[in-house]
Write a protein that holds these residues in place. Structure first.
Motif, short mmCIF file in Angstrom:
data_model
loop_
_atom_site.label_atom_id
_atom_site.label_comp_id
_atom_site.label_asym_id
_atom_site.label_seq_id
_atom_site.Cartn_x
_atom_site.Cartn_y
_atom_site.Cartn_z
N THR A 1 1.02 22.57 7.28
CA THR A 1 1.72 21.39 6.76
C THR A 1 1.10 20.12 7.33
O THR A 1 1.77 19.14 7.58
N LEU A 2 -0.19 20.14 7.52
CA LEU A 2 -0.94 19.02 8.07
C LEU A 2 -0.98 17.86 7.07
O LEU A 2 -1.16 18.07 5.87
N ALA A 3 -0.79 16.64 7.59
CA ALA A 3 -0.85 15.45 6.74
C ALA A 3 -2.29 15.02 6.51
O ALA A 3 -3.13 15.13 7.40
N ALA A 4 -2.56 14.52 5.32
CA ALA A 4 -3.83 13.86 5.02
C ALA A 4 -3.63 12.37 5.29
O ALA A 4 -2.67 11.78 4.79
N ILE A 5 -4.51 11.79 6.08
CA ILE A 5 -4.36 10.39 6.47
C ILE A 5 -5.13 9.50 5.49
O ILE A 5 -6.35 9.62 5.35
N HIS A 6 -4.39 8.60 4.82
CA HIS A 6 -5.00 7.69 3.85
C HIS A 6 -6.08 6.86 4.53
O HIS A 6 -5.89 6.32 5.61
N MET B 1 0.81 -1.18 0.00
CA MET B 1 0.00 0.00 0.00
C MET B 1 0.87 1.26 0.00
O MET B 1 0.57 2.21 -0.71
N LEU B 2 1.94 1.28 0.78
CA LEU B 2 2.81 2.45 0.82
C LEU B 2 3.45 2.73 -0.53
O LEU B 2 3.55 3.88 -0.96
N LYS B 3 3.85 1.67 -1.22
CA LYS B 3 4.46 1.84 -2.54
C LYS B 3 3.46 2.52 -3.49
O LYS B 3 3.83 3.45 -4.21
N LYS B 4 2.21 2.08 -3.47
CA LYS B 4 1.18 2.65 -4.33
C LYS B 4 0.91 4.11 -3.96
O LYS B 4 0.79 4.96 -4.84
N LEU B 5 0.81 4.41 -2.67
CA LEU B 5 0.60 5.79 -2.24
C LEU B 5 1.74 6.69 -2.71
O LEU B 5 1.51 7.80 -3.18
N ARG B 6 2.96 6.21 -2.57
CA ARG B 6 4.12 7.02 -2.98
C ARG B 6 4.16 7.19 -4.50
O ARG B 6 4.64 8.22 -4.98
N GLU B 7 3.67 6.22 -5.24
CA GLU B 7 3.58 6.36 -6.70
C GLU B 7 2.46 7.34 -7.08
O GLU B 7 2.62 8.15 -7.98
N ASP B 8 1.33 7.26 -6.37
CA ASP B 8 0.19 8.12 -6.67
C ASP B 8 0.40 9.56 -6.21
O ASP B 8 -0.16 10.48 -6.80
N TYR B 9 1.17 9.75 -5.13
CA TYR B 9 1.39 11.07 -4.55
C TYR B 9 2.89 11.35 -4.38
O TYR B 9 3.39 11.46 -3.26
N PRO B 10 3.62 11.47 -5.49
CA PRO B 10 5.06 11.73 -5.39
C PRO B 10 5.33 13.15 -4.87
O PRO B 10 4.49 14.05 -5.00
N MET C 1 4.76 16.91 0.16
CA MET C 1 6.15 16.92 0.61
C MET C 1 6.71 15.50 0.64
O MET C 1 7.81 15.26 0.18
N PHE C 2 5.92 14.56 1.20
CA PHE C 2 6.33 13.15 1.25
C PHE C 2 5.18 12.31 1.80
O PHE C 2 4.23 12.85 2.36
N VAL C 3 5.28 11.00 1.64
CA VAL C 3 4.36 10.04 2.26
C VAL C 3 5.14 9.31 3.33
O VAL C 3 6.19 8.71 3.04
N ASP C 4 4.66 9.36 4.57
CA ASP C 4 5.38 8.71 5.66
C ASP C 4 5.08 7.21 5.72
O ASP C 4 4.26 6.70 4.97
N ASP C 5 5.76 6.51 6.62
CA ASP C 5 5.64 5.05 6.72
C ASP C 5 4.29 4.58 7.27
O ASP C 5 3.98 3.39 7.20
N ALA C 6 3.47 5.50 7.78
CA ALA C 6 2.14 5.15 8.28
C ALA C 6 1.06 5.48 7.25
O ALA C 6 -0.12 5.31 7.52
#
Length: 68
Positions: free
Chosen positions: A54-59, A1-10, A37-42
């Protein structure tokens, strides 16, 4: 899932906030845009929002869409 998120949201892609469920804030309104900015490990998609936040959006909880 993290790989896909990082591909979808570079890093550097543009996103639009559709809805934020956690910690609703008056300055985090639908239609707000920002740059990833980045996708974290969570699975948090960290965004530099146009309002200065700079609030994160939680998948799986918050809803954003890529606009670039």
């Amino acid at each position: 899932m993290l790989k896909k998120l990082r591909e979808d949201y570079p890093t550097g892609c543009r996103v639009e906030l559709i809805q934020m469920f956690e910690e609703p804030r008056k300055d985090m309104v639908p239609g707000l845009t920002g740059e990833v900015m980045f996708v974290d490990d969570a699975g948090g998609i960290h965004v530099a929002w146009s309002n200065g936040s700079t609030l994160a959006a939680i998948h799986g909880i918050d809803v954003i869409r890529r606009i670039d």
